[in-house]
Design an enzyme around this catalytic site. Structure first.
Site, PDB file in Angstrom:
ATOM      1  N   SER A  24      26.367  39.161  19.754  1.00 48.19           N
ATOM      2  CA  SER A  24      27.387  39.170  20.805  1.00 48.19           C
ATOM      3  C   SER A  24      28.022  40.548  20.939  1.00 48.19           C
ATOM      4  O   SER A  24      28.913  40.745  21.765  1.00 48.19           O
ATOM      5  CB  SER A  24      28.463  38.126  20.487  1.00 48.19           C
ATOM      6  OG  SER A  24      28.974  38.341  19.186  1.00 48.19           O
ATOM      7  N   ASN A 111      35.604  32.699  11.825  1.00 44.40           N
ATOM      8  CA  ASN A 111      36.053  31.665  12.751  1.00 44.40           C
ATOM      9  C   ASN A 111      37.515  31.834  13.157  1.00 44.40           C
ATOM     10  O   ASN A 111      37.847  31.710  14.334  1.00 44.40           O
ATOM     11  CB  ASN A 111      35.824  30.278  12.145  1.00 44.40           C
ATOM     12  CG  ASN A 111      34.339  29.982  11.956  1.00 44.40           C
ATOM     13  OD1 ASN A 111      33.490  30.719  12.457  1.00 44.40           O
ATOM     14  ND2 ASN A 111      34.027  28.906  11.231  1.00 44.40           N
ATOM     15  N   THR A 156      46.338  24.252  62.712  1.00 44.49           N
ATOM     16  CA  THR A 156      45.764  23.194  61.878  1.00 44.49           C
ATOM     17  C   THR A 156      44.353  23.029  62.419  1.00 44.49           C
ATOM     18  O   THR A 156      44.133  23.214  63.628  1.00 44.49           O
ATOM     19  CB  THR A 156      46.542  21.858  61.992  1.00 44.49           C
ATOM     20  OG1 THR A 156      46.516  21.431  63.354  1.00 44.49           O
ATOM     21  CG2 THR A 156      47.990  22.009  61.535  1.00 44.49           C
ATOM     22  N   HIS A 157      43.424  22.754  61.566  1.00 41.84           N
ATOM     23  CA  HIS A 157      42.004  22.685  61.960  1.00 41.84           C
ATOM     24  C   HIS A 157      41.534  23.995  62.594  1.00 41.84           C
ATOM     25  O   HIS A 157      40.603  24.003  63.393  1.00 41.84           O
ATOM     26  CB  HIS A 157      41.748  21.531  62.941  1.00 41.84           C
ATOM     27  CG  HIS A 157      42.357  20.231  62.523  1.00 41.84           C
ATOM     28  ND1 HIS A 157      41.698  19.293  61.764  1.00 41.84           N
ATOM     29  CD2 HIS A 157      43.606  19.731  62.733  1.00 41.84           C
ATOM     30  CE1 HIS A 157      42.505  18.253  61.537  1.00 41.84           C
ATOM     31  NE2 HIS A 157      43.671  18.507  62.113  1.00 41.84           N
ATOM     32  N   SER A 278      29.661  50.681  59.612  1.00 46.21           N
ATOM     33  CA  SER A 278      28.282  50.229  59.588  1.00 46.21           C
ATOM     34  C   SER A 278      27.385  51.440  59.684  1.00 46.21           C
ATOM     35  O   SER A 278      27.707  52.412  60.357  1.00 46.21           O
ATOM     36  CB  SER A 278      28.028  49.280  60.762  1.00 46.21           C
ATOM     37  OG  SER A 278      26.649  49.266  61.085  1.00 46.21           O
ATOM     38  N   LYS A 284      31.739  49.531  64.397  1.00 44.71           N
ATOM     39  CA  LYS A 284      32.168  48.521  63.438  1.00 44.71           C
ATOM     40  C   LYS A 284      33.210  49.016  62.457  1.00 44.71           C
ATOM     41  O   LYS A 284      33.203  50.150  62.009  1.00 44.71           O
ATOM     42  CB  LYS A 284      30.961  48.029  62.637  1.00 44.71           C
ATOM     43  CG  LYS A 284      29.944  47.315  63.498  1.00 44.71           C
ATOM     44  CD  LYS A 284      30.245  45.854  63.615  1.00 44.71           C
ATOM     45  CE  LYS A 284      29.681  45.145  62.406  1.00 44.71           C
ATOM     46  NZ  LYS A 284      29.807  43.702  62.539  1.00 44.71           N
ATOM     47  N   ASN A 286      34.452  46.936  59.151  1.00 43.58           N
ATOM     48  CA  ASN A 286      34.237  45.654  58.491  1.00 43.58           C
ATOM     49  C   ASN A 286      35.225  45.404  57.354  1.00 43.58           C
ATOM     50  O   ASN A 286      35.576  46.314  56.613  1.00 43.58           O
ATOM     51  CB  ASN A 286      32.803  45.580  57.948  1.00 43.58           C
ATOM     52  CG  ASN A 286      31.783  45.612  59.059  1.00 43.58           C
ATOM     53  OD1 ASN A 286      32.025  45.072  60.147  1.00 43.58           O
ATOM     54  ND2 ASN A 286      30.652  46.255  58.813  1.00 43.58           N
ATOM     55  N   GLU A 291      36.044  40.222  52.223  1.00 47.34           N
ATOM     56  CA  GLU A 291      34.855  39.379  51.996  1.00 47.34           C
ATOM     57  C   GLU A 291      34.522  39.302  50.512  1.00 47.34           C
ATOM     58  O   GLU A 291      34.117  38.257  50.000  1.00 47.34           O
ATOM     59  CB  GLU A 291      33.664  39.929  52.784  1.00 47.34           C
ATOM     60  CG  GLU A 291      33.852  39.789  54.286  1.00 47.34           C
ATOM     61  CD  GLU A 291      32.808  40.590  55.063  1.00 47.34           C
ATOM     62  OE1 GLU A 291      31.986  39.969  55.725  1.00 47.34           O
ATOM     63  OE2 GLU A 291      32.829  41.828  55.002  1.00 47.34           O
ATOM     64  N   TYR A 318      34.091  24.676  14.366  1.00 43.91           N
ATOM     65  CA  TYR A 318      33.397  25.750  15.065  1.00 43.91           C
ATOM     66  C   TYR A 318      31.914  25.445  15.260  1.00 43.91           C
ATOM     67  O   TYR A 318      31.243  24.943  14.368  1.00 43.91           O
ATOM     68  CB  TYR A 318      33.541  27.063  14.275  1.00 43.91           C
ATOM     69  CG  TYR A 318      32.827  28.237  14.932  1.00 43.91           C
ATOM     70  CD1 TYR A 318      33.464  28.984  15.916  1.00 43.91           C
ATOM     71  CD2 TYR A 318      31.518  28.567  14.592  1.00 43.91           C
ATOM     72  CE1 TYR A 318      32.809  30.043  16.540  1.00 43.91           C
ATOM     73  CE2 TYR A 318      30.855  29.621  15.210  1.00 43.91           C
ATOM     74  CZ  TYR A 318      31.505  30.354  16.180  1.00 43.91           C
ATOM     75  OH  TYR A 318      30.865  31.388  16.805  1.00 43.91           O
ATOM     76  N   GLN A 323      30.704  31.065  21.122  1.00 45.86           N
ATOM     77  CA  GLN A 323      30.541  32.506  21.354  1.00 45.86           C
ATOM     78  C   GLN A 323      30.346  32.794  22.848  1.00 45.86           C
ATOM     79  O   GLN A 323      30.582  33.905  23.301  1.00 45.86           O
ATOM     80  CB  GLN A 323      29.334  33.010  20.546  1.00 45.86           C
ATOM     81  CG  GLN A 323      29.051  34.482  20.699  1.00 45.86           C
ATOM     82  CD  GLN A 323      28.091  34.985  19.627  1.00 45.86           C
ATOM     83  OE1 GLN A 323      28.465  35.161  18.476  1.00 45.86           O
ATOM     84  NE2 GLN A 323      26.845  35.179  19.989  1.00 45.86           N
ATOM     85  N   LYS A 326      33.282  34.271  25.780  1.00 40.46           N
ATOM     86  CA  LYS A 326      33.853  35.582  26.074  1.00 40.46           C
ATOM     87  C   LYS A 326      33.416  36.183  27.398  1.00 40.46           C
ATOM     88  O   LYS A 326      34.241  36.667  28.174  1.00 40.46           O
ATOM     89  CB  LYS A 326      33.541  36.548  24.933  1.00 40.46           C
ATOM     90  CG  LYS A 326      34.339  36.206  23.706  1.00 40.46           C
ATOM     91  CD  LYS A 326      33.865  36.943  22.487  1.00 40.46           C
ATOM     92  CE  LYS A 326      34.122  36.102  21.263  1.00 40.46           C
ATOM     93  NZ  LYS A 326      33.310  34.859  21.196  1.00 40.46           N
TER      94      LYS A 326
HETATM   95  N1  ARG Z   1      30.643  36.108  17.134  1.00 40.41           N
HETATM   96  C1  ARG Z   1      31.160  34.835  16.781  1.00 40.41           C
HETATM   97  C2  ARG Z   1      31.843  34.166  17.996  1.00 40.41           C
HETATM   98  O1  ARG Z   1      32.065  34.828  18.939  1.00 40.41           O
HETATM   99  C3  ARG Z   1      32.155  34.965  15.694  1.00 40.41           C
HETATM  100  C4  ARG Z   1      32.309  33.736  14.863  1.00 40.41           C
HETATM  101  C5  ARG Z   1      31.104  33.526  14.033  1.00 40.41           C
HETATM  102  N2  ARG Z   1      31.301  32.444  13.123  1.00 40.41           N
HETATM  103  C6  ARG Z   1      30.256  31.785  12.641  1.00 40.41           C
HETATM  104  N3  ARG Z   1      30.528  30.793  11.860  1.00 40.41           N
HETATM  105  N4  ARG Z   1      29.050  32.078  12.942  1.00 40.41           N
HETATM  106  O2  ARG Z   1      32.145  33.012  18.003  1.00 40.41           O
END
Ligand code: ARG
Length: 461
Positions: A24, A111, A156-157, A278, A284, A286, A291, A318, A323, A326
């Protein structure tokens, strides 16, 4: 060893594809400063409690600060083999300070480490989203004050309904974005607990001080359940939910700007700095930014559904599934920040064409309700009958291809003999909006009342 991170148990390293699916670091490196802050707070607490020595703690702190500098200066080498930001930092710490580095992870797990890093990141993002929203609201308040009495058609509409003021329309967005702002603040309130010290899932036997690390990291208090602390990502979901609602508001505004800026409507003209030309059609101009705000809402909403789907059905505590939280949040945050900033720019820079708005406001029999209300108020007709008489007046005007206010008194009197000259006073769009003085109504006096209210309220916020 065969495996850089957990060589003790493992005879061979991961397959290349395992490394690829598992790593990651490509995205969670964004958490470096939160990760280092978390480790500093953790190591200080460990030393304070006598779990590690003061000498080791100072080595650790020194090493972490060096790493922070290396990352910020771009000299740090991130390694996919080390999976994530946590292991990358820890491995570098070992290179820098030797065996003391191995003491940092006492009474901690990745974790709770990732949970604390990510909460810190989302919290900071929410704080900056709030600032962005305040700027957007301020831009709308400026336009609303300026155009408290500018008449436009209300729809409206997407059909002309009743005349409103542009200021009132702007204030509708102020209400929406102010609710978004309050949702952002609620989200901060709920996530403001430190999971650090939950360790892998069960807590730890070391005499740690979770209040101290929570305080050091700026959290209100520690979380109360170690399993929950490492299991849930509802703070990330809530961020995405808040972001999705806000993005959805932004996309409606974007759509209105797209419509308003067409030559056919001509209600607003975007500034050169917020539009594009454009490459083939010289005439134009735009509304690309609008958008893109409309389109990016799709990504933000998609990320909410994506992470909800990742989390649904996950057993406690966990699982590596988490993961995947993110990228969704990072991408949504980046999109939302841009969307809010671009909208703020468009709203403050656009030129409002009050004449075009007024002209449009008068078309489409937009004062028909005013006529019906007059029949009720002055002649004492029941509203349903007034509605019927007015409907016939609209049909008559339509047949004569003219507006309600252009019908002669004789014509109107064929519909109801009681109608007098006075009726024309309510058929103008200006009188129509001025008469809507009910609380929260579109009359300029009400619009000004609401702008004053929000100015005061936001100054305190
Ligand atoms: N990179 C992991 C995550 O984003 C960190 C936690 C990893 N923990 C584990 N037990 N493998 O969740």
């Amino acid at each position: 060893t065969s495996n850089q991170m957990w060589g003790g148990r493992f005879a061979s390293g991961p397959a290349a594809v395992m490394e690829a699916i598992n790593a990651s670091i490509g995205f969670d490196r964004k958490l470096y400063s939160q990760d280092i802050r978390g480790s500093l707070a953790h190591s200080e607490m460990l030393a304070e409690k006598g779990i590690i020595s003061a000498e080791d703690q100072s080595r650790i702190a020194h090493g972490l600060n060096t790493i922070l500098r290396e990352i910020e200066e771009g000299t740090f080498t991130f390694s996919t083999r080390l999976e994530d930001i946590h292991m990358n930092v820890e491995a570098r710490l070992a290179e820098l300070i030797g065996p003391a580095a191995g003491r940092l992870h006492t009474a901690r797990s990745r974790n709770d480490q990732v949970a604390v890093d990510f909460r810190l990141w989302v919290k900071e993002e929410l704080v900056s989203t709030a600032e962005g929203l305040k700027r957007l609201i301020a831009a709308f308040l400026d336009r609303a004050e300026e155009h408290a009495a500018t008449v436009m058609p209300g729809f409206t509409h997407l059909q002309s309904a009743q005349p409103v003021t542009f200021g009132h329309h702007c204030m509708a967005y102020v209400e929406m974005f102010a609710r978004d702002l309050s949702r952002v603040r609620d989200a901060v309130e709920r996530l403001d607990e430190s999971p650090l010290g939950a360790a892998a899932l069960a807590g730890t036997g070391f005499p740690i001080d979770r209040q101290a690390t929570a305080r050091a990291l700026g959290f209100r208090e520690p979380t109360r359940n170690s399993i929950d602390s490492v299991s849930d990502r509802d703070f990330a979901l809530e961020f995405l939910a808040v972001a999705s609602i806000c993005a959805t508001h932004l996309s409606r505004l974007a759509e209105e700007i797209v419509i308003w800026s067409t030559p056919q409507f001509g209600f607003v003209r975007l500034s050169d700095s917020f539009s594009t030309g454009s490459s083939i059609m010289p005439q134009k101009k735009n509304p690309d930014a609008a958008e893109l705000v409309r389109a990016k809402t799709g990504r933000v909403n998609g990320h909410l559904v994506g992470l909800l789907t990742v989390m649904k059905g996950l057993p406690l505590a966990y699982s590596k599934d988490m993961q995947e939280d993110k990228e969704a949040v990072f991408d949504a945050a980046e999109a939302l920040d841009l969307m809010i900033a671009a909208m703020t720019g468009m709203v403050s820079d656009m030129t409002v064409n009050a004449d075009a708005m007024k002209r449009a406001a008068g078309s489409g029999y937009s004062t028909a309700t005013d006529l019906a209300d007059w029949l009720v108020r002055v002649l004492g007709l029941p509203f349903r009958e007034a509605h019927h008489v007015t409907g016939r007046a609209v049909a008559m005007a339509e047949a004569k291809k003219t507006g309600l206010e252009k019908l002669s008194l004789e014509d109107l009197q064929t519909l109801h003999s009681g109608i007098t000259e006075d009726v024309y006073s309510v058929l103008s769009v200006r009188n129509s909006v001025s008469s809507r003085t009910s609380f929260g109504g579109t009359a300029p006096s009400q619009v000004r009342r609401q702008t004053r209210y929000w100015r005061k309220r936001l100054a305190k916020a």
